[in-house]
Design an enzyme around this catalytic site. Structure first.
Site, PDB file in Angstrom:
ATOM      1  N   MET A  75       0.844  -1.232   0.133  1.00  0.00           N
ATOM      2  CA  MET A  75       0.006   0.159   0.138  1.00  0.00           C
ATOM      3  C   MET A  75       0.711   1.255   0.109  1.00  0.00           C
ATOM      4  SD  MET A  75      -2.804  -1.321  -0.227  1.00  0.00           S
ATOM      5  CE  MET A  75      -3.681  -2.917  -0.191  1.00  0.00           C
ATOM      6  N   CYS A  76       2.166   1.210   0.066  1.00  0.00           N
ATOM      7  CA  CYS A  76       3.069   2.309  -0.128  1.00  0.00           C
ATOM      8  C   CYS A  76       2.893   3.023  -1.670  1.00  0.00           C
ATOM      9  CB  CYS A  76       4.354   1.991   0.042  1.00  0.00           C
ATOM     10  SG  CYS A  76       4.908   1.926   1.650  1.00  0.00           S
ATOM     11  N   HIS A  77       3.014   4.295  -1.507  1.00  0.00           N
ATOM     12  CA  HIS A  77       3.036   5.135  -2.834  1.00  0.00           C
ATOM     13  C   HIS A  77       4.358   5.098  -3.400  1.00  0.00           C
ATOM     14  CE1 HIS A  77      -0.676   6.618  -0.635  1.00  0.00           C
ATOM     15  NE2 HIS A  77      -1.079   6.689  -1.981  1.00  0.00           N
ATOM     16  N   MET A  83       8.329   4.643   5.554  1.00  0.00           N
ATOM     17  CA  MET A  83       8.558   3.249   5.035  1.00  0.00           C
ATOM     18  C   MET A  83       9.675   3.113   4.353  1.00  0.00           C
ATOM     19  SD  MET A  83       6.209   1.591   6.626  1.00  0.00           S
ATOM     20  CE  MET A  83       6.653   0.102   5.819  1.00  0.00           C
ATOM     21  N   GLU A  84       9.906   4.088   3.730  1.00  0.00           N
ATOM     22  CA  GLU A  84      11.392   4.191   2.644  1.00  0.00           C
ATOM     23  C   GLU A  84      12.465   4.035   3.657  1.00  0.00           C
ATOM     24  OE1 GLU A  84       8.281   5.301   0.089  1.00  0.00           O
ATOM     25  OE2 GLU A  84       8.696   5.859   2.201  1.00  0.00           O
ATOM     26  N   ASP A 130      23.521 -11.459   5.344  1.00  0.00           N
ATOM     27  CA  ASP A 130      23.636 -12.325   4.274  1.00  0.00           C
ATOM     28  C   ASP A 130      25.125 -12.469   3.706  1.00  0.00           C
ATOM     29  OD1 ASP A 130      22.978 -13.905   1.594  1.00  0.00           O
ATOM     30  OD2 ASP A 130      23.899 -11.998   0.680  1.00  0.00           O
TER      31      ASP A 130
END
Length: 159
Positions: free
Chosen positions: A75-77, A114-115, A129
């Site tokens: 749902m992120c733009h 969110m970014e 990793d």
């Protein structure tokens, strides 16, 4: 708390319509902490990890993750980011903790929290990793929003 706006009339998730929101400068800073062994700390700081320069690769990973957040968080733009900065600091008092800080900027109608969170998380995952051959017991600890500016909700800073 205000009513959630992420649901349509049927109660299903939707991407929020931000077209009526003001365009403002927006920033967000997120942090993730990675706990490693003394061996991994030495490998990273001395540049002896066989997969290469761990922090350089993690930095690129963080930038790529921030730029592609909308592709993995439904749902992120998608946002035109104007700046992304990633920094790493060590805390070695007893434990070996790598503090990963991601700062993201844009000018737009929705924020970049969110970014920033995605960037910090991706950096931690990349380091895991690259170093897992040395020890799989690394712990990705708290990932959290530290600060955000801009938009309707204004300024937020974690205490």
């Amino acid at each position: 708390m205000s009513e959630f706006s992420h649901f349509n009339q049927e109660g299903r998730a939707r991407m929020v319509d931000v077209s009526d929101k003001d365009i403002t400068a927006r920033t967000a800073v997120a942090k993730s902490i990675l706990e490693v062994t003394p061996e991994i700390y030495r490998g990273i700081t001395e540049g002896t990890v066989k997969k290469g320069d761990v922090l350089a690769v993690a930095q690129v990973s963080a930038v790529m993750a921030a730029k592609n957040t909308a592709q993995i968080i439904p749902m992120c733009h998608p946002l035109p980011l104007s700046g992304i900065d990633v920094s790493f600091t060590w805390e070695t008092g007893g434990s070996y903790l790598l503090h990963i800080t991601a700062a993201v900027k844009t000018t737009g109608q929705t924020g970049v929290e969110m970014e920033a969170l995605t960037a910090a998380s991706a950096a931690a995952l990349t380091i895991y990793d690259m170093c897992k051959a040395l020890d799989k017991g690394m712990v990705i600890r708290e990932t959290q929003l530290m600060e955000k500016t801009g938009g309707k909700s204004g300024h937020y800073r974690r205490d």
